[in-house]
Scaffold this motif. Structure first.
Motif, short mmCIF file in Angstrom:
data_model
loop_
_atom_site.label_atom_id
_atom_site.label_comp_id
_atom_site.label_asym_id
_atom_site.label_seq_id
_atom_site.Cartn_x
_atom_site.Cartn_y
_atom_site.Cartn_z
N GLY A 1 0.80 -1.21 0.00
CA GLY A 1 0.00 0.00 0.00
C GLY A 1 0.84 1.27 0.00
O GLY A 1 0.32 2.35 -0.25
N ALA A 2 2.14 1.12 0.27
CA ALA A 2 3.01 2.31 0.32
C ALA A 2 3.36 2.76 -1.09
O ALA A 2 3.28 2.02 -2.04
CB ALA A 2 4.27 1.99 1.10
N ARG A 3 3.75 4.01 -1.19
CA ARG A 3 4.16 4.56 -2.47
C ARG A 3 5.61 4.18 -2.71
O ARG A 3 6.43 4.17 -1.79
CB ARG A 3 3.99 6.08 -2.44
N ALA A 4 5.92 3.85 -3.95
CA ALA A 4 7.29 3.45 -4.26
C ALA A 4 7.66 3.95 -5.64
O ALA A 4 6.80 4.27 -6.46
CB ALA A 4 7.43 1.94 -4.18
N PHE A 5 8.98 4.04 -5.86
CA PHE A 5 9.47 4.52 -7.16
C PHE A 5 10.40 3.47 -7.74
O PHE A 5 11.20 2.85 -7.04
CB PHE A 5 10.20 5.85 -6.97
N ILE A 6 10.24 3.27 -9.04
CA ILE A 6 11.03 2.26 -9.74
C ILE A 6 11.97 2.99 -10.69
O ILE A 6 11.55 3.91 -11.40
CB ILE A 6 10.12 1.33 -10.57
N SER A 7 13.22 2.54 -10.71
CA SER A 7 14.13 3.11 -11.71
C SER A 7 14.81 1.98 -12.46
O SER A 7 14.86 0.84 -11.99
CB SER A 7 15.19 3.98 -11.03
N TYR A 8 15.27 2.32 -13.64
CA TYR A 8 16.06 1.33 -14.40
C TYR A 8 17.07 2.08 -15.24
O TYR A 8 16.87 3.23 -15.63
CB TYR A 8 15.16 0.43 -15.24
N ALA A 9 18.17 1.39 -15.50
CA ALA A 9 19.25 2.00 -16.28
C ALA A 9 18.85 2.08 -17.74
O ALA A 9 18.07 1.25 -18.21
CB ALA A 9 20.52 1.18 -16.12
N PRO A 10 19.35 3.05 -18.48
CA PRO A 10 19.00 3.18 -19.90
C PRO A 10 19.29 1.93 -20.71
O PRO A 10 18.58 1.62 -21.66
CB PRO A 10 19.88 4.35 -20.37
N ASP A 11 20.33 1.19 -20.31
CA ASP A 11 20.66 -0.01 -21.12
C ASP A 11 19.95 -1.26 -20.60
O ASP A 11 20.23 -2.37 -21.07
CB ASP A 11 22.18 -0.22 -21.16
N ALA A 12 19.04 -1.11 -19.62
CA ALA A 12 18.32 -2.28 -19.11
C ALA A 12 17.04 -2.53 -19.92
O ALA A 12 16.38 -3.54 -19.74
CB ALA A 12 17.97 -2.09 -17.65
N ALA A 13 16.72 -1.59 -20.80
CA ALA A 13 15.45 -1.72 -21.52
C ALA A 13 15.69 -2.10 -22.97
O ALA A 13 16.75 -1.87 -23.54
CB ALA A 13 14.69 -0.41 -21.46
N ARG A 14 14.67 -2.68 -23.55
CA ARG A 14 14.70 -3.06 -24.95
C ARG A 14 13.47 -2.44 -25.60
O ARG A 14 12.35 -2.57 -25.08
CB ARG A 14 14.66 -4.59 -25.06
N VAL A 15 13.67 -1.78 -26.71
CA VAL A 15 12.54 -1.17 -27.41
C VAL A 15 11.92 -2.19 -28.37
O VAL A 15 12.62 -2.84 -29.13
CB VAL A 15 12.98 0.08 -28.19
N LEU A 16 10.62 -2.36 -28.27
CA LEU A 16 9.91 -3.33 -29.10
C LEU A 16 8.92 -2.61 -30.00
O LEU A 16 8.12 -1.81 -29.54
CB LEU A 16 9.15 -4.31 -28.21
#
Lengths: 359, 260
Positions: free
Chosen positions: A342-357
């Motif tokens: 129920g708490a608020r949270a923030f997610i981050s990821y590195a630019p090279d952790a993602a793949r564009v589809l």
């Protein structure tokens, strides 16, 4: 590039109205451990039966060692198969099973006997010559089936879900043995499986099949980190697929808009994207980080924690983002800070952790 | 294994008594010393010895055995071929029809088959005799063989034949090294069944026999018309014992077949 051992050229096969194999092309090199992976009904078994010669293609051609074998029956192909049910001949003992292919070639009894002993040694089953298949355990049957399929020295071994009949512990053991035998002999293996862990663990390259077609061919790591489509991303492992809109699409650095925020992705993509195009990004749960406070920079998603599962070495989180999408995050269980449901949270990821589809 | 209890056992006994009492009586009276069938005159095996002097009966037995062997052989080959095609060649036009037609003679009145074959043989100008009975019995027997073999082939794991094919065997080698040995018990059981059916048959034989081709059941029938003698009881008992033995063998084979 050296000549591929197996070359499949635009092969199609229909059964009635179902298109089981739809315009598939692929190549397998000598000595390669290759996997055909897909959900049931995706056409992987049909493709394998086409390679073995049990079915003939409606269109396209199949080459083995550069020779067109499309019209050859199974007994004329330098390809052998390990069957899902193992298909050991119940009326023959182990030696006769393994020697079957050699006997068909007219080898002398002495040579067959020697080869059978060698094959039994290869699968660590010495002394089982006289045993009947129905007196063997599941693991022993699998080993005899492997020995029988390899006895005729095929250039390519096809394995049809070879581990599906075994329990988990035995599966790992036989899996390890398959890999060892493959390395020792240097024969090309083509395994058909619906189990991605199996394919990932064993194969050097994997072809993912869907609805009779090829969704992607890649090495396991690339398949996991750089899936070619939303479907592959979701099929292989756990994936967070987030819809996004391209702001600026240079070939390497792509600016995207997700939830009204700007995200920067370094994809190493092979293609450029048009601004305004709607795409998706795939980020694996373990490549995401969780924060109690909004990070000042980087790619950030905000949301509310809806589920926390403690798994010992790791913790699995489910977070509902502000746009409604549910994202799965896996962190080390040593994560700093206290997070509650129920708490608020923030997610981050590195630019090279993602793949564009795009697909 | 569950126990059936006293009442269940009584019911079982009653049912089997209904089935086997007349046959048991027949067998008992074959050991009757008296010449009168219905009057017990002490135990004797003399009627069995008397059979050996009954030249006509022995001749008929020889005819019956030859007919049974020949017709069962033909039935086994034809029935197996039909079963293999029905079980293995996927769906072809009229498959259901052929499937039903192979079973039909099992329930068709034998008298119909007898008349039909008689008409055919007359039309063809085929003389009635040994050959016509063999053909008739093979016709009936092949249906039984087909049913038995069909079940067995259906049970057979298709990948066994695929594996043999894959390991370098051509279609004929696959058939002779894999398919045939694996369905052999069904072939043998089918042969034995066809053999006993031929041995027992009276209806078809009486339509299609000619001079010199009187089968054992026909000979027995002819003798009974002159009065039932203990000799008839003896030959019936022997026939029964033989058929029973053959069927038991067939059942034992079928049992082993299921175990594989």
């Amino acid at each position: 590039m050296p000549q591929p051992l197996l070359q499949i050229e635009r092969v199609s096969k229909a059964f009635g109205k179902t298109l089981a194999v739809d315009d598939v092309s692929l190549e397998i090199a000598g000595g390669e451990f290759f996997a055909l992976l897909g959900p049931s009904g995706c056409g992987k078994t049909s493709l394998m039966r086409l390679i073995a010669g049990f079915e003939s293609p409606d269109a396209g051609r199949i080459f083995i060692d550069g020779r067109d074998v499309s019209a050859d029956p199974p007994h004329k192909r330098a390809v052998n198969m390990m069957f899902q049910s193992y298909a050991l001949f119940p009326h023959m003992n182990v030696a006769a099973n393994i020697g079957y292919a050699l006997k068909r070639r007219g080898l002398s009894a002495g040579m067959i006997g020697q080869r059978v002993r060698d094959m039994l040694a290869l699968v660590r089953m010495e002394g089982f010559e006289e045993r009947r298949p129905d007196s063997l355990s599941g693991g022993q049957k699998a080993r005899v089936a492997l020995a029988r399929a390899l006895a005729g020295e095929p250039k390519l071994l096809l394995l049809d879900e070879p581990l599906s009949a075994l329990d988990r512990k035995l599966r790992e053991e036989i899996q390890f043995e398959l890999m060892q035998v493959q390395r020792d002999l240097g024969v090309s293996f083509l395994i058909v499986t619906h189990d991605q862990d199996e394919a990932m663990a064993m194969a050097s390259r994997i072809a993912v099949m869907r609805d009779g077609g090829l969704a992607q061919i890649a090495a396991p790591r690339r398949l996991y980190e750089k899936p070619a489509s939303r479907w592959v991303a979701r099929f292989i492992g756990d994936a967070n697929v987030l819809e996004a809109c391209v702001r600026e699409g240079a070939a390497s650095q792509i600016q995207l808009e997700i939830e009204g925020a700007l995200h920067l992705v370094v994809d190493g993509a092979d293609e450029a994207f048009h601004p305004g195009a709607s795409v998706a990004i795939c980020v694996r749960p373990e490549r995401m980080n969780l924060h109690a406070e909004r990070p000042l920079t980087g790619n950030v998603l905000a949301g509310e924690i809806v589920e926390i599962v403690y798994l010992g070495a790791s913790i699995s989180w489910r977070i509902r983002c502000d746009n409604g999408a549910v994202v799965r995050v896996i962190t080390s269980s040593g994560i700093d800070g206290s997070f509650e449901r129920g708490a608020r949270a923030f997610i981050s990821y590195a630019p090279d952790a993602a793949r564009v589809l795009c697909r | 294994m569950p126990r059936i209890g006293a009442s269940g056992f009584a019911a079982l006994l009653l049912g089997f008594a209904f089935l086997y009492a007349p046959i048991g009586l027949l067998a008992i009276y074959s050991f009757n010393a008296s010449k009168l069938v219905t009057v017990w005159g002490g135990f004797s095996t003399k009627w069995y010895w008397a059979l050996l002097d009954n030249r006509l009966l022995l001749e008929s037995l020889w005819v019956s055995l030859r007919v049974a062997f020949a017709s069962a052989s033909i039935a086994t080959v034809l029935g197996s071929l039909a079963a293999l095609v029905l079980a293995r060649h996927g769906r072809f036009r009229g498959r259901t029809l052929f499937g039903a037609m192979i079973y039909a003679p099992l329930v068709m009145p034998e008298i119909v088959l007898g008349i039909a074959l008689l008409l055919l043989f007359v039309a063809l100008g085929l003389e009635r005799g040994l050959l016509s009975i063999i053909i008739a019995h093979a016709t009936l027997g092949m249906c039984f063989v087909a049913v038995l073999v069909h079940v067995r082939v259906k049970m057979l794991d298709r990948s066994l034949e695929d594996a043999a094919h894959d390991l370098g065997a051509g279609p004929f080698t696959v058939f002779f090294t894999i398919t045939l040995p694996l369905i052999a018990p069904a072939l043998l059981a089918g042969f034995l069944l066809a053999f006993t059916i031929s041995l027992d048959d009276f209806v078809l034989a009486s339509f299609l026999s000619g001079p010199g081709s009187t089968t054992l059941p026909m000979r027995v029938y002819a003798q009974v018309r002159l009065g039932v003698t203990p000799e008839v009881n003896a030959v019936s008992t022997l026939l029964l014992a033989f058929v029973g033995l053959v069927l038991l063998t067939g059942a034992a084979i079928a049992q082993r077949m299921r175990a594989v």
